[in-house]
Design a protein around this motif. Structure first.
Motif, PDB file in Angstrom:
ATOM      1  N   UNK A   1      -7.825  10.976  13.124  1.00  5.71           N
ATOM      2  CA  UNK A   1      -6.759  11.968  13.119  1.00  5.71           C
ATOM      3  C   UNK A   1      -5.380  11.308  12.994  1.00  5.71           C
ATOM      4  N   UNK A   2      -5.220  10.162  13.673  1.00  6.35           N
ATOM      5  CA  UNK A   2      -3.913   9.501  13.593  1.00  6.35           C
ATOM      6  C   UNK A   2      -4.090   8.201  12.837  1.00  6.35           C
ATOM      7  N   UNK A   3      -3.549   8.166  11.632  1.00  2.65           N
ATOM      8  CA  UNK A   3      -3.809   7.012  10.781  1.00  2.65           C
ATOM      9  C   UNK A   3      -2.511   6.250  10.493  1.00  2.65           C
TER      10      UNK A   3
ATOM     11  N   UNK B   1       0.843  -1.200   0.000  1.00  3.90           N
ATOM     12  CA  UNK B   1       0.000   0.000   0.000  1.00  3.90           C
ATOM     13  C   UNK B   1       0.871   1.239   0.000  1.00  3.90           C
ATOM     14  N   UNK B   2       0.219   2.365  -0.264  1.00  5.24           N
ATOM     15  CA  UNK B   2       0.922   3.633  -0.339  1.00  5.24           C
ATOM     16  C   UNK B   2       0.009   4.706   0.269  1.00  5.24           C
ATOM     17  N   UNK B   3       0.608   5.812   0.695  1.00  6.21           N
ATOM     18  CA  UNK B   3      -0.204   6.908   1.186  1.00  6.21           C
ATOM     19  C   UNK B   3      -0.932   7.585   0.024  1.00  6.21           C
ATOM     20  N   UNK B   4      -2.108   8.115   0.304  1.00  8.69           N
ATOM     21  CA  UNK B   4      -2.897   8.807  -0.716  1.00  8.69           C
ATOM     22  C   UNK B   4      -2.707  10.308  -0.542  1.00  8.69           C
ATOM     23  N   UNK B   5      -3.054  11.072  -1.570  1.00  6.33           N
ATOM     24  CA  UNK B   5      -2.923  12.524  -1.450  1.00  6.33           C
ATOM     25  C   UNK B   5      -3.907  13.129  -0.450  1.00  6.33           C
ATOM     26  N   UNK B   6      -4.965  12.389  -0.100  1.00  2.34           N
ATOM     27  CA  UNK B   6      -5.865  12.880   0.951  1.00  2.34           C
ATOM     28  C   UNK B   6      -5.389  12.293   2.275  1.00  2.34           C
ATOM     29  N   UNK B   7      -5.138  13.158   3.236  1.00  2.88           N
ATOM     30  CA  UNK B   7      -4.631  12.740   4.527  1.00  2.88           C
ATOM     31  C   UNK B   7      -5.459  11.592   5.116  1.00  2.88           C
TER      32      UNK B   7
ATOM     33  N   UNK C   1     -11.755   6.911  -2.231  1.00  4.86           N
ATOM     34  CA  UNK C   1     -13.070   7.454  -2.567  1.00  4.86           C
ATOM     35  C   UNK C   1     -13.025   8.975  -2.726  1.00  4.86           C
ATOM     36  N   UNK C   2     -12.197   9.622  -1.891  1.00  5.30           N
ATOM     37  CA  UNK C   2     -12.164  11.083  -1.885  1.00  5.30           C
ATOM     38  C   UNK C   2     -10.998  11.611  -2.731  1.00  5.30           C
TER      39      UNK C   2
END
Lengths: 480, 480
Positions: free
Chosen positions: A144-146, A27-33, B69-70
């Motif tokens: 908030x903390x992911x 997996x990778x981080x998305x541009x949405x926090x 999704x977002x």
């Protein structure tokens, strides 16, 4: 480049986890926090978990359906505890088609309300019960903390929702589905989970009783990737899910819900992973066997490739999930590290000498270094590898069980000892279940009660915190 | 109660459609305007379509993944045509976790932008190409006029997204996936679709070229349930998807996208349905064979049930999707109507006389009334039913093809004739493809160009509207 060195577990477990997820291309981080992108290798693992669950859901009489992503805000307010529990976590759509909405829409954090609304329409008589539904869906909870897989704003899951005529039938269903989850943990993911009931403080917002499976991760924290809830008549009353019984009297139904999410991928990583990366349980591994032909030059490659191709075809035709790695431009060592990072259970190496000897080298991921590598005749390799996959499943399960059992300590009545244990492992002890005692444990130890294990000898003891007599022991641990 | 009479197609096709969807328990309206609840029977049909597609995607080298999704609102603005096309249809999240968001989040209407962002991160060199991804997901488009399955605010689909080194490879992929869709239409859903290229006016917002499959519904309107787009370098430039080629020069990639949605369920209903309800193509029907044992009293039931049960077990063990209907409290006639409404391809009736004769009655859904019913020996029933399922597939396909071909009319050069044809069917004629001509056709006929069929003899002709010489014919129709 997955062959780069990753942080060791001892050095920084949390960084080790993130390193593995990223280097193994899960997996990778998305541009949405707070959102994540599940990459193909991670998604293939999730698909195998899905399949294992879905076939069991169908075998126990459940049907899949699909309910809307958007829930009218007013629906959530119908069940008091539910709205209190979920309100702080909601994503809200206020604009649609360029215009401000009259009633704001909540992006589903879970679907009890919208499914409760439908059940009320669909259920009329006792003949319509039980109603056994499941949905595969995405849900959103504003966190908030992911952390990738473990806590993300959007995650994928299945949510089962059922309606029954009596409390006992609902309870039976709740425990049946807990059993299905346990089965998938144990027999598919090689994770020895512990089934139990959540305390009142830790139960689902709106449930009568919640159950969970707790698993011990490599850093000895507890992780819960699924829960099963007996919702009592709470949602049936909020949404008027009623049926006429055999005496023609109107009754409220009893409902349940149960879910398992992409968190499960995190549980797999942290139960089995080591300092070389992932170690995937064979039954859900996207690639069960990787074949690495080795040849320094065209001449050698001409010798090894036909053998490698034939083995690939044979394994594939026999239902083994197999990958052939012909990246000759990379060194064998690089490729070995790469497949170890990705946790492939078995690696088969075929070099020119093997061709001459009629053998291949077989390396098992669960046994590190030379001890895990052996030369095996090419003849009869298929049954050998199939058996080895089973052995690896057993070996991973045994290792995880031993690790778990060596870090759960029973403590009778000394709160000081209890707190000491919680620094390093899980404590198993008598617990009255009160909010006050739970709060004290949390404040003193940053740990909570995980569950009251279902498989425990009945008896009497004194609550580890307040000393009140009680009749159940609970597991306590720091948790994800 | 699915045995109630439904509106006939001749009386009101649109009401007929809604009646069938609801009476056959495929879907229901949701409490949020424009959203739908897909009920178990409808979802099982969708699952079979999914499976047919997913196995073909994997066989052609695609991998599933999952993207959020977002989407940040700013992403959509990066491709000019794309944002113009989708802006009016967006649902926007402005509140998260109780607070106003700094950057508003769009609920994905399609994922070119967020996947483009990821591709730019993942692709470095020509060795990373082609990148072949697919995602199963829900998407949201704010629609004002919605109809179950055909046009809903939220719908389920798959969206494939690929990146390639050259225009030609992207074009090849675009057409390959159009071919996969055609195959699923034809060989799974028994729908004779027509492959073709969309006009510039009708193409996807941001695409170089769009292709579709057009199918003729029972009211002679066209329905498009899938599209395949060559996106050129538009998204690659907007999101900087670049790779270094074999000469170490930096190049923009060429991307494609292609999707098929739950609209496909609507296409199945309207291609095959009749005044008795659904007629499901056997290869995707959730229930292929329903067994109805008939017994007026306990004595008769004791005779028929063992035969019915044994047949059920035999069919199930041999991979036939079979249902046993033991609702003896309902009349046989009621049950026959019920299963006809639900479109089950074959009904097997077993009464006491059949038991004596060693036969069963077999009724095929595609041939109405007595003509479709025959008595068949119990012995050898399995191969008979398997063959009959294949025959029914062929029969539905043939009926749909004949219906389609009898309502497509070729017209050479008379605009008046062209307009007459469009009142009742599809017109096939020379078309220059210009926006002006397209607009005139639309205004005069409430019809649009559906596509330029790929399988057409090349030649020269004069545009039916403006008379300019052109070299392609297009299909025109009123459409969903």
């Amino acid at each position: 480049m997955s062959s780069e060195v990753i942080t060791s577990r001892a050095e920084d477990y949390s960084r080790w986890y993130t390193d593995v997820v990223q280097r193994a291309d899960l997996a990778d981080y998305a541009p949405v926090r707070g959102c994540m992108i599940i990459k193909p290798y991670g998604y293939a693992l999730w698909e195998n978990i899905q399949q294992a669950l879905d076939s069991r859901f169908k075998a126990t009489g459940h049907q899949n359906a699909y309910f809307p992503l958007f829930i009218p805000e007013s629906f959530l307010n119908k069940e008091k505890e539910h709205v209190e529990g979920f309100s702080p976590e909601l994503a809200v759509v206020t604009i649609g088609g360029g215009e401000e909405l009259q009633e704001r829409l909540v992006v589903r954090p879970t679907s009890e309300t919208i499914i409760g609304y439908s059940m009320a329409k669909w259920i009329q008589s006792y003949r319509d019960l039980p109603l056994l539904l499941n949905q595969w869906a995405n849900v959103v909870r504003w966190e908030m903390r992911t952390r990738l897989f473990l806590r993300t704003m959007e995650f994928l899951w299945q949510e089962g929702h059922t309606a029954h005529a009596t409390h006992d039938e609902a309870e039976e269903e709740t425990l049946r589905m807990l059993g299905v989850y346990y089965d998938v943990y144990f027999n598919e993911a090689a994770i020895p989970g512990i089934k139990g009931r959540k305390s009142n403080q830790e139960k689902f917002a709106g449930a009568l009783r919640s159950y969970s499976i707790e698993a011990m991760m490599g850093d000895k924290r507890a992780l819960q990737a699924c829960t099963s809830h007996n919702l009592g008549q709470n949602f049936a009353k909020a949404f008027e899910i009623q049926y006429t019984d055999e005496n023609n009297a109107l009754q409220h139904a009893w409902t349940t819900s149960w879910g398992l999410s992409t968190r499960m991928v995190g549980a797999v990583i942290m139960t089995h992973g080591d300092d070389q990366g992932l170690r995937l349980p064979p039954r859900i591994a996207p690639i069960q066997v990787v074949i690495v032909p080795i040849g320094k030059n065209d001449d050698e490659r001409t010798q090894v490739l036909p053998i490698a191709n034939a083995l690939f075809d044979e394994l594939k035709a026999n239902g083994v999930r197999v990958k052939l790695d012909t990246r000759f431009e990379l060194s064998p060592g690089f490729k070995y590290n790469d497949w170890e990072m990705r946790g492939v259970p078995i690696r088969v190496e075929i070099g020119p000498k093997d061709v001459q000897n009629g053998t291949v080298a077989v390396a098992r991921r669960d046994v590190p270094g030379k001890a895990g590598k052996q030369f095996v005749p090419r003849e009869g390799l298929l049954p050998f590898l199939k058996q080895l996959l089973e052995d690896i499943h057993g070996s991973l399960l045994r290792q995880a069980t031993e690790f778990r059992d060596s870090h759960i300590h029973e403590v009778a009545d000394d709160y000081g000892t209890f707190c000491e244990i919680l620094k390093e492992g899980w404590a198993y002890t008598w617990f009255c279940g009160s909010a006050t005692c739970e709060a004290k444990v949390k404040e003193d130890n940053q740990a909570v009660s995980r569950n009251f294990p279902l498989d425990q000898e009945r008896g009497k003891g004194k609550c580890i915190v307040c000393g009140t007599e009680c009749d159940e022991r609970a597991l306590f641990a720091k948790a994800y």
